[in-house]
Scaffold this active site. Structure first.
Site, mmCIF file in Angstrom:
data_model
loop_
_atom_site.group_PDB
_atom_site.id
_atom_site.type_symbol
_atom_site.label_atom_id
_atom_site.label_comp_id
_atom_site.label_asym_id
_atom_site.label_seq_id
_atom_site.Cartn_x
_atom_site.Cartn_y
_atom_site.Cartn_z
ATOM 1 N N LYS A 90 -0.804 -3.967 -3.423
ATOM 2 C CA LYS A 90 -2.060 -3.365 -2.866
ATOM 3 C C LYS A 90 -2.015 -1.796 -3.599
ATOM 4 O O LYS A 90 -1.344 -0.976 -3.054
ATOM 5 C CB LYS A 90 -1.993 -3.218 -1.373
ATOM 6 C CG LYS A 90 -3.383 -2.712 -0.821
ATOM 7 C CD LYS A 90 -3.546 -2.691 0.520
ATOM 8 C CE LYS A 90 -4.919 -2.045 1.069
ATOM 9 N NZ LYS A 90 -4.978 -0.665 0.612
ATOM 10 N N ASP A 99 9.725 4.971 -10.788
ATOM 11 C CA ASP A 99 9.311 5.787 -11.944
ATOM 12 C C ASP A 99 9.942 6.934 -12.260
ATOM 13 O O ASP A 99 9.821 7.397 -13.513
ATOM 14 C CB ASP A 99 7.639 5.812 -11.895
ATOM 15 C CG ASP A 99 7.143 4.379 -11.937
ATOM 16 O OD1 ASP A 99 7.691 3.390 -12.019
ATOM 17 O OD2 ASP A 99 5.712 4.622 -12.184
ATOM 18 N N SER A 145 0.814 -1.328 0.125
ATOM 19 C CA SER A 145 -0.024 0.032 -0.123
ATOM 20 C C SER A 145 0.959 1.280 0.048
ATOM 21 O O SER A 145 1.703 1.640 -0.890
ATOM 22 C CB SER A 145 -0.709 -0.013 1.330
ATOM 23 O OG SER A 145 -1.827 0.939 1.056
#
Length: 529
Positions: free
Chosen positions: A325, A311, A300
């Site tokens: 998640k 990224d 999460s």
């Protein structure tokens, strides 16, 4: 209190569950909790059934419990992370995420019907009042705390209270001739989410975060500043076994590493509304080396940090594929002291990937995903990780990343190939040594309480005899393993557990991490860079 008729219990619960499934697809969650079961004929069915059972059914039935069963049934048919929090559990759940409570600040055991202090928490009212590990608290004001059954909940209510109020304690300490009194003024006690912060080398700092509560970013910033003062120019952020928490706190930590204007995360709700969060000009570790440790239990909010850095081509993600998640929950009160945590959006990493793993095969398969990962070998070998080409993304610098099931690390570190040793390590970290070590400390409390951390680290402290005694102690609980192969491992954890009881979690992590495979990989990378 009303009770179920055993004869009709399966029929009642079955009917309630069936209705839960029926209305699960038609609920409009824009309604407030107060009007959740009002407003149309489908929702009124449940109300009518409960009223019929309450007023007409031949036996007395606890209809509150039927409602609980029905709510759980509805949520089970939505997704694995929409959950119901009963009234009885709500206060504890809320306090755990709040990050603090008002009390005197001690860890304790109940030993022979007496409250024994393990250690006062750092900078707590108890520590400032001179309370030490091994002290027995016999009275709190007029409440006798020994010689009778007293639950932890009852004890908590006695020791906690209004901030600034005073509790008068009567204490027994070994080697003192008489009892003595201590007045302790209650204050706010932090429930820390930063387990450890220390230097791994002259320039490499380490911070371990166990969850994201209301105070996590503040704790992180304090740890970060202290490490900076000690010379940290690179940082290890340990998010292993961190199951998440408040997304905003994780975003703030990610912002510490990302330059202004970089996308951190975006969320998309049912209507397609997108909310993007960007990095601010703030951040003490922007453009500096950072290593993020993840494993199969990193979930999460923790994955938001790992995904944001990966990224944006910032830092290095090290470890094993994370949990997967990517659902955002919002807590909603139901008006009776209970609440639901309902999934209201999905989050996406900066490249646009969702890391949520599939849950179309039901909750059982979803939560047993770890076993499948173990069986297909991906916990030991990177090449065994299943990826989907249709979920392939590219970072600005051309690195390939994948969505659809967790964050795949840049540098893979497999689990210990010796399954028994790996299992033993998890067991030892889980607290099985706590009571045994407490009894060891009690044999010479004055000596141990007078040690400083530097002296403690330098001494052997835990010798072969203590290890033998612990092996015998485990056999009493039918733990079956070849102890001779793991004496060094047990010796390290015994010393770490002793350090935890004397000095706190920071000391525990420093000792345990000496043989940590991921940290060894980090130090290899840091040395070669």
């Amino acid at each position: 209190m009303k009770t179920y008729s055993k004869k009709y219990l399966p029929l009642i619960i079955g009917a309630a569950c069936a209705i839960g499934v029926l209305i699960g697809a038609s609920l409009n969650f824009s309604d407030s909790p107060e009007t959740l079961f009002n407003g149309n004929s489908k929702r009124q069915k449940l109300n009518r059934l409960i009223n019929y059972i309450d007023y007409e059914y031949v036996d007395d039935v606890n209809t509150d419990s039927i409602v609980d069963v029905t709510v759980n049934s509805i949520l089970t048919n939505l997704d694995p992370h929409s959950i119901y929090i009963p009234k009885a559990d709500y206060q504890n759940v809320a306090q755990n995420m709040k990050g603090d409570f008002v009390g005197i600040g001690i860890r304790f055991y109940t030993i022979d019907d007496t409250i024994a202090v393990v250690r006062p928490l750092p900078n707590s009212p108890s520590e400032k009042a001179g309370i030490k590990g091994g002290d027995r608290i016999l009275f709190a004001d007029k409440h006798q705390l020994f010689g009778k059954e007293i639950s932890n909940d009852s004890l908590t209510k006695i020791l906690q209270g209004e901030e600034g109020s005073t509790v008068n304690l009567k204490i027994y300490r070994k080697n003192q001739d008489s009892l003595f009194n201590v007045s302790v003024k209650r204050s706010s006690i932090p429930l820390t989410s930063v387990d450890a912060a220390y230097m791994l080398s002259d320039k490499l700092g380490y911070i371990k975060v166990n969850r994201f509560s209301e105070t996590t970013y503040r704790e992180f910033r304090e740890a970060e500043k202290n490490l900076r003062k000690e010379g940290a120019k690179e940082l290890v952020l340990d998010l292993r076994d961190n199951g998440g928490g408040y997304l905003d706190e994780a975003v703030k930590i990610a912002d510490e590493f990302l330059p202004k204007g970089k996308l951190i995360v975006f969320t998309k709700n049912k209507s397609g509304k997108i909310k993007k969060t960007y990095a601010t000009p703030d951040g003490d570790f922007e453009n500096e080396p950072v290593y993020v440790l993840i494993n199969e239990n990193t979930a999460s909010a923790s994955e938001v940090i790992a995904g944001a850095l990966q990224d944006n081509d910032i830092g290095t993600i090290i470890g094993r594929r994370s949990y997967g998640k990517g659902l955002v929950q919002r807590e909603m009160e139901l008006g009776d002291g209970s609440a639901v945590r309902l999934t209201v959006a999905r989050y996406y990493t900066p490249t646009g990937r969702s890391i949520q793993k599939p849950y179309t095969n039901g909750n059982k398969a979803y939560f047993e995903d770890y076993l499948q990962r173990y069986e297909n070998g991906e916990l030991k070998e990177r090449d065994s990780i299943n990826v989907t080409d249709s979920l392939k993304y590219k970072t600005p610098k051309g690195k390939t990343v994948y969505g659809g099931g967790g964050i795949i690390p840049d540098v893979f570190v497999g689990k210990d190939t010796n399954f028994e040793r790996e299992s033993l390590s998890y067991m030892l970290r889980g607290g099985v040594m706590d009571r045994f070590i407490f009894d060891i400390l009690e044999k010479d409390r004055e000596y141990y309480n007078n040690l400083d951390l530097q002296s403690f680290k330098a001494k052997e402290i835990v010798g072969p005899q203590i290890v033998d005694d612990f092996i015998a102690y485990l056999k009493e609980f039918n733990f079956d393993f070849d102890a001779l192969h793991y004496r060094n491992l047990m010796q390290r954890y015994l010393k770490a557990t002793m350090a935890q009881q004397l000095f706190g979690t920071n000391a525990f992590e420093q000792i345990v991490n000496k043989k940590d495979l991921m940290l060894q990989k980090v130090q290899d990378l840091a040395t070669s860079s």
